[in-house]
Every structure is written in C-alpha cells, then in structure tokens.
Design a protein around this motif. Structure first.
Motif, PDB file in Angstrom:
ATOM      1  N   GLY A   1       0.841  -1.195   0.000  1.00 42.34           N
ATOM      2  CA  GLY A   1       0.000   0.000   0.000  1.00 42.34           C
ATOM      3  C   GLY A   1       0.872   1.240   0.000  1.00 42.34           C
ATOM      4  O   GLY A   1       2.069   1.185  -0.309  1.00 42.34           O
ATOM      5  N   PHE A   2       0.265   2.368   0.389  1.00 43.72           N
ATOM      6  CA  PHE A   2       0.954   3.653   0.330  1.00 43.72           C
ATOM      7  C   PHE A   2       0.659   4.456   1.592  1.00 43.72           C
ATOM      8  O   PHE A   2      -0.475   4.474   2.072  1.00 43.72           O
ATOM      9  CB  PHE A   2       0.520   4.437  -0.913  1.00 43.72           C
ATOM     10  N   ALA A   3       1.693   5.092   2.123  1.00 45.75           N
ATOM     11  CA  ALA A   3       1.540   5.930   3.315  1.00 45.75           C
ATOM     12  C   ALA A   3       1.349   7.370   2.878  1.00 45.75           C
ATOM     13  O   ALA A   3       2.188   7.923   2.157  1.00 45.75           O
ATOM     14  CB  ALA A   3       2.773   5.811   4.199  1.00 45.75           C
ATOM     15  N   TYR A   4       0.256   7.982   3.321  1.00 42.87           N
ATOM     16  CA  TYR A   4      -0.009   9.381   2.955  1.00 42.87           C
ATOM     17  C   TYR A   4       1.186  10.254   3.304  1.00 42.87           C
ATOM     18  O   TYR A   4       1.687  11.020   2.464  1.00 42.87           O
ATOM     19  CB  TYR A   4      -1.265   9.862   3.671  1.00 42.87           C
ATOM     20  N   ARG A   5       1.667  10.128   4.526  1.00 47.61           N
ATOM     21  CA  ARG A   5       2.919  10.764   4.945  1.00 47.61           C
ATOM     22  C   ARG A   5       3.714   9.747   5.759  1.00 47.61           C
ATOM     23  O   ARG A   5       3.140   8.988   6.544  1.00 47.61           O
ATOM     24  CB  ARG A   5       2.670  12.015   5.800  1.00 47.61           C
TER      25      ARG A   5
ATOM     26  N   GLU B   1      12.613  -0.318  12.526  1.00 48.35           N
ATOM     27  CA  GLU B   1      13.441  -1.384  13.085  1.00 48.35           C
ATOM     28  C   GLU B   1      13.006  -1.846  14.466  1.00 48.35           C
ATOM     29  O   GLU B   1      13.009  -3.044  14.760  1.00 48.35           O
ATOM     30  CB  GLU B   1      14.904  -0.923  13.141  1.00 48.35           C
ATOM     31  N   ASP B   2      12.654  -0.896  15.339  1.00 46.15           N
ATOM     32  CA  ASP B   2      12.481  -1.233  16.760  1.00 46.15           C
ATOM     33  C   ASP B   2      11.084  -0.980  17.307  1.00 46.15           C
ATOM     34  O   ASP B   2      10.851  -1.157  18.499  1.00 46.15           O
ATOM     35  CB  ASP B   2      13.483  -0.431  17.603  1.00 46.15           C
ATOM     36  N   GLY B   3      10.168  -0.518  16.456  1.00 45.90           N
ATOM     37  CA  GLY B   3       8.823  -0.220  16.932  1.00 45.90           C
ATOM     38  C   GLY B   3       8.661   1.181  17.474  1.00 45.90           C
ATOM     39  O   GLY B   3       7.584   1.538  17.973  1.00 45.90           O
ATOM     40  N   GLY B   4       9.713   2.003  17.387  1.00 48.51           N
ATOM     41  CA  GLY B   4       9.605   3.395  17.804  1.00 48.51           C
ATOM     42  C   GLY B   4       8.692   4.182  16.880  1.00 48.51           C
ATOM     43  O   GLY B   4       8.363   3.740  15.774  1.00 48.51           O
ATOM     44  N   SER B   5       8.284   5.352  17.321  1.00 50.38           N
ATOM     45  CA  SER B   5       7.318   6.146  16.571  1.00 50.38           C
ATOM     46  C   SER B   5       7.929   7.449  16.071  1.00 50.38           C
ATOM     47  O   SER B   5       8.240   8.337  16.858  1.00 50.38           O
ATOM     48  CB  SER B   5       6.102   6.456  17.455  1.00 50.38           C
ATOM     49  N   CYS B   6       8.144   7.521  14.764  1.00 54.01           N
ATOM     50  CA  CYS B   6       8.564   8.754  14.085  1.00 54.01           C
ATOM     51  C   CYS B   6       9.995   9.172  14.421  1.00 54.01           C
ATOM     52  O   CYS B   6      10.357  10.337  14.263  1.00 54.01           O
ATOM     53  CB  CYS B   6       7.617   9.913  14.375  1.00 54.01           C
ATOM     54  N   THR B   7      10.821   8.232  14.885  1.00 55.23           N
ATOM     55  CA  THR B   7      12.200   8.545  15.252  1.00 55.23           C
ATOM     56  C   THR B   7      13.151   7.955  14.212  1.00 55.23           C
ATOM     57  O   THR B   7      12.744   7.201  13.329  1.00 55.23           O
ATOM     58  CB  THR B   7      12.530   7.969  16.633  1.00 55.23           C
ATOM     59  N   MET B   8      14.434   8.305  14.322  1.00 54.17           N
ATOM     60  CA  MET B   8      15.415   7.775  13.387  1.00 54.17           C
ATOM     61  C   MET B   8      15.373   6.250  13.359  1.00 54.17           C
ATOM     62  O   MET B   8      15.376   5.597  14.406  1.00 54.17           O
ATOM     63  CB  MET B   8      16.819   8.241  13.782  1.00 54.17           C
ATOM     64  N   ASN B   9      15.318   5.698  12.154  1.00 51.13           N
ATOM     65  CA  ASN B   9      15.235   4.257  11.911  1.00 51.13           C
ATOM     66  C   ASN B   9      13.915   3.643  12.374  1.00 51.13           C
ATOM     67  O   ASN B   9      13.784   2.417  12.384  1.00 51.13           O
ATOM     68  CB  ASN B   9      16.409   3.512  12.567  1.00 51.13           C
ATOM     69  N   ASN B  10      12.971   4.486  12.732  1.00 49.93           N
ATOM     70  CA  ASN B  10      11.644   4.029  13.144  1.00 49.93           C
ATOM     71  C   ASN B  10      10.568   4.960  12.585  1.00 49.93           C
ATOM     72  O   ASN B  10       9.889   5.664  13.326  1.00 49.93           O
ATOM     73  CB  ASN B  10      11.535   3.971  14.668  1.00 49.93           C
ATOM     74  N   PRO B  11      10.414   4.977  11.256  1.00 49.13           N
ATOM     75  CA  PRO B  11       9.413   5.866  10.667  1.00 49.13           C
ATOM     76  C   PRO B  11       8.001   5.466  11.063  1.00 49.13           C
ATOM     77  O   PRO B  11       7.720   4.299  11.334  1.00 49.13           O
ATOM     78  CB  PRO B  11       9.629   5.698   9.165  1.00 49.13           C
ATOM     79  N   CYS B  12       7.129   6.459  11.084  1.00 52.43           N
ATOM     80  CA  CYS B  12       5.716   6.217  11.350  1.00 52.43           C
ATOM     81  C   CYS B  12       4.898   6.728  10.172  1.00 52.43           C
ATOM     82  O   CYS B  12       5.318   7.627   9.447  1.00 52.43           O
ATOM     83  CB  CYS B  12       5.268   6.923  12.631  1.00 52.43           C
ATOM     84  N   GLU B  13       3.730   6.136   9.984  1.00 52.00           N
ATOM     85  CA  GLU B  13       2.805   6.602   8.960  1.00 52.00           C
ATOM     86  C   GLU B  13       1.832   7.597   9.586  1.00 52.00           C
ATOM     87  O   GLU B  13       1.325   7.375  10.686  1.00 52.00           O
ATOM     88  CB  GLU B  13       2.031   5.433   8.358  1.00 52.00           C
ATOM     89  N   VAL B  14       1.571   8.677   8.862  1.00 55.40           N
ATOM     90  CA  VAL B  14       0.626   9.690   9.322  1.00 55.40           C
ATOM     91  C   VAL B  14      -0.461   9.839   8.256  1.00 55.40           C
ATOM     92  O   VAL B  14      -0.156  10.119   7.096  1.00 55.40           O
ATOM     93  CB  VAL B  14       1.317  11.045   9.572  1.00 55.40           C
ATOM     94  N   SER B  15      -1.719   9.636   8.652  1.00 51.72           N
ATOM     95  CA  SER B  15      -2.832   9.716   7.710  1.00 51.72           C
ATOM     96  C   SER B  15      -3.236  11.165   7.470  1.00 51.72           C
ATOM     97  O   SER B  15      -2.740  12.082   8.129  1.00 51.72           O
ATOM     98  CB  SER B  15      -4.027   8.935   8.258  1.00 51.72           C
ATOM     99  N   GLU B  16      -4.144  11.362   6.523  1.00 50.01           N
ATOM    100  CA  GLU B  16      -4.644  12.721   6.236  1.00 50.01           C
ATOM    101  C   GLU B  16      -5.286  13.348   7.454  1.00 50.01           C
ATOM    102  O   GLU B  16      -5.247  14.564   7.642  1.00 50.01           O
ATOM    103  CB  GLU B  16      -5.640  12.676   5.076  1.00 50.01           C
ATOM    104  N   SER B  17      -5.870  12.525   8.328  1.00 50.71           N
ATOM    105  CA  SER B  17      -6.522  13.047   9.529  1.00 50.71           C
ATOM    106  C   SER B  17      -5.540  13.264  10.675  1.00 50.71           C
ATOM    107  O   SER B  17      -5.913  13.772  11.725  1.00 50.71           O
ATOM    108  CB  SER B  17      -7.623  12.085   9.973  1.00 50.71           C
ATOM    109  N   GLY B  18      -4.277  12.844  10.476  1.00 50.69           N
ATOM    110  CA  GLY B  18      -3.265  13.003  11.522  1.00 50.69           C
ATOM    111  C   GLY B  18      -3.045  11.771  12.375  1.00 50.69           C
ATOM    112  O   GLY B  18      -2.207  11.780  13.281  1.00 50.69           O
ATOM    113  N   ALA B  19      -3.772  10.682  12.092  1.00 49.94           N
ATOM    114  CA  ALA B  19      -3.595   9.449  12.863  1.00 49.94           C
ATOM    115  C   ALA B  19      -2.229   8.845  12.558  1.00 49.94           C
ATOM    116  O   ALA B  19      -1.803   8.774  11.409  1.00 49.94           O
ATOM    117  CB  ALA B  19      -4.701   8.458  12.522  1.00 49.94           C
TER     118      ALA B  19
END
Length: 278
Positions: free
Chosen positions: A172-176, A222-240
């Motif tokens: 799939g695709f991550a909005y951000r 890699e490690d389950g972190g949220s939005c940190t180096m080597n641990n990217p997070c997906e952010v939806s259009e609503s900000g989730a």
C-alpha cells in the motif's frame, strides 16, 4: 532508514548477520516474475546501493544518470527543506552485471539533484553516456516507470551493495511517512518479505511484470519506535499515526520523469514537475 554503511567493521558485522539463516522469515508472497530481474545496471556505492537509470525519453547520447537516496550523499544527509542541485561530484560507483559481478567503475560529474524533503532521492550525472556504457560493458540502464505503482504489484528490491535481491509485493501507500526531522509523501510500503537492511538504501524497486523501476528503497521501522530515526511512522490525512515494526518502505520515482529535460538535465520548472525546489 536503511542506514548508509560507514566503516569496514560495521559492514562485516552486517555481512555476518545477512549470511545467517532467518529464524522466522515471512514466506514470500510474490508470483513468478514475468521478466528476468537481475543485478544488471545496479551499482554499489561506498555506503549504499543504486542503479543506472533513464527516463522514457532519454537518448543513447545523453550522459547517464545514477539513482540512489538523498541520505546516501557523500556530504551527509540533507536537512529537512534542503535541496541540492547541480553540485560538482566525482563519486565512484561499481557497475554490476546480471550475475552481480563488478564490470566497471563509473564516475560522477555532478549531483544533478538530491533531497530528503517530500522524497528521499539523489540523482548523479555520470561522465559516460548510455551508449558508452552499453558498448564498453554490455549494460543497459533501467527505465523509470512514468506512472504511479499499483497496490498488490509484485516487486523486487535489488541491492548492488549486498548483491542481494528481496521479493515481495506493494502492500500500500503511506499518505505521509515521518522519520526524525524528515517527512515523505505517498511512500510505497512493502509486504513483510522485503526485510531490507542497512546498505540496501538506494536500491531500485523493480516491477517484475514490466522490468521498470517504480521506487527507490529507503527506510524501515526497526524497533517499533514512533517517528524517530530508523523508526518511521505513517501519518494519515486526519493526523492518525500508525507504527508498523519490521515493515520497510520506498519512495516512488514516477515523479522524477517529468523533471528530466533534454540531455538528461534536471529542470524543476518543467510542466508536471513537483520535486521540491532549492
């Protein structure tokens, strides 16, 4: 990110890890490829992977281009908002043939374009043309697809650094996609069997039906972190925010095609070009 590698000791460490059998590797979820995808046209950088690429309108007489990640630049990672354009470079690349053997060393004349804003790409212009590379080494460039990839497509991530191929599908695709200070748009998410590692950064992501490049491999959580180096997070259009540990991503490359003008120049003012400007 699928970290660029620095230092022989770290490279040896990862080599050993890559060579060990997986304890619980996800089953491959691809269908048999319709075209032969191999290492021909891929390159190894000092710290990353890459490939010799062309757009559909590139001519044999044009100076060849190498595609990799912005975070693989020899000068270090560009800051958020930074764009590098037409900067002199003499970086070298090991050109591989179909079996993964090095057949030549190619050299850059400049960094045509690089950024880690909205996407994570670097495009080097080489001192040789496509025709010269073809006649001297028997290697043709990979072609960038000019259309958005489709969910479910069978793909291969081909690493010139490791001489290793990963097979999976477009999940799939991550909005951000946010990692540290950087944010990328419409990132391509792999299914779990593309478990890429450090050094695979910059690898071409190849559609196994067409043989064309649809994205460039760049990161994974890699490690389950949220939005940190080597641990990217997906952010939806609503900000989730969604975290997917162990899942890897790439940046789509169809957006590069409208920005390449005659002579393989990167022209950010061309119609349809949406790459960030300096």
């Amino acid at each position: 990110m699928n970290k660029p590698l620095a230092g022989a000791a770290f490279a040896l460490l990862l080599t050993g890890a890559a060579a060990s059998p997986a304890v619980a590797q996800a089953p491959r979820d691809t269908v048999a490829p319709a075209v032969a995808v191999n290492f021909a046209g891929t390159v190894a950088l000092s710290n990353c992977s890459g490939s010799v690429v062309r757009v559909p309108n590139s001519l044999p007489s044009d100076p060849a281009l190498v595609l990799s990640n912005g975070h693989c630049l020899e000068s270090g990672m560009p800051a958020a908002g930074q764009v590098v354009k037409d900067k002199a470079s003499s970086r070298s690349f090991s050109l591989l043939n179909a079996s993964g053997s090095r057949v030549a060393t190619l050299r850059a004349s400049k960094i045509s374009y690089a950024t880690m804003t909205d996407t994570d790409i670097s495009i080097y212009q080489l001192t040789k043309t496509y025709a010269q590379i073809s006649s001297q080494y028997g290697i043709s460039a990979l072609t960038l697809n000019d259309a958005h990839p489709v969910q479910g497509t069978a793909i291969k991530v081909v690493s010139g650094y490791w001489k290793r191929t990963y097979s999976c599908n477009v999940d799939g695709f991550a909005y951000r996609l946010k990692e540290g200070e950087w944010t990328w748009k419409d990132s391509l998410r792999y299914t779990s069997s593309c478990n890429t590692i450090g050094g695979t950064s910059g690898s071409p992501v190849i559609d196994t039906t067409t043989g064309k490049v649809v994205a460039v491999n760049n990161t994974g959580n890699e490690d389950g972190g949220s939005c940190t180096m080597n641990n990217p997070c997906e952010v939806s259009e609503s900000g989730a925010v969604t975290v997917r540990q162990g899942i890897n991503y790439a940046q789509q490359t169809y957006i590069v095609v409208p920005c390449v003008g005659p002579g393989n120049t990167i022209d950010l003012n061309r119609p349809g070009c949406t790459l960030p400007k300096p």
